[in-house]
Design a protein around this motif. Structure first.
Motif, PDB file in Angstrom:
ATOM      1  N   SER A   1      -5.817   3.478   2.736  1.00 42.11           N
ATOM      2  CA  SER A   1      -5.114   2.354   2.132  1.00 42.11           C
ATOM      3  C   SER A   1      -4.690   1.388   3.233  1.00 42.11           C
ATOM      4  N   TRP A   2      -4.976   0.113   3.051  1.00 42.75           N
ATOM      5  CA  TRP A   2      -4.656  -0.909   4.048  1.00 42.75           C
ATOM      6  C   TRP A   2      -3.908  -2.057   3.377  1.00 42.75           C
ATOM      7  N   PRO A   3      -2.709  -1.804   2.830  1.00 40.23           N
ATOM      8  CA  PRO A   3      -2.022  -2.866   2.075  1.00 40.23           C
ATOM      9  C   PRO A   3      -1.672  -4.095   2.909  1.00 40.23           C
ATOM     10  N   ALA A   4      -1.323  -3.923   4.164  1.00 35.13           N
ATOM     11  CA  ALA A   4      -0.985  -5.087   5.001  1.00 35.13           C
ATOM     12  C   ALA A   4      -2.221  -5.953   5.218  1.00 35.13           C
ATOM     13  N   GLU A   5      -3.359  -5.325   5.493  1.00 31.09           N
ATOM     14  CA  GLU A   5      -4.601  -6.081   5.690  1.00 31.09           C
ATOM     15  C   GLU A   5      -5.028  -6.784   4.408  1.00 31.09           C
TER      16      GLU A   5
END
Length: 59
Positions: A19-23
């Motif tokens: 999971s890469w929510p910031a990206e």
């Protein structure tokens, strides 16, 4: 504001694997035309999505 940049959003570094929510948030801001980038705040173990600080212009 940090180092001439404005923080739009903060994301904890311990998200689920893959999971890469910031990206993803930064990519959405870039698609809107903002110069967003992700930086790591080691002191708080947080990813920050930042944009250049808005500098007021003289009239």
């Amino acid at each position: 504001m940090m180092n001439g940049r404005t923080v739009l959003e903060r994301f904890p570094a311990g998200g689920p694997r893959g999971s890469w929510p910031a990206e993803e948030f930064a990519r959405a801001r870039r698609q809107e035309g903002q110069d967003a980038e992700v930086v790591m705040d080691l002191a708080s173990d947080t990813f920050l999505v930042t944009i250049p600080a808005l500098v007021p212009t003289a009239a």
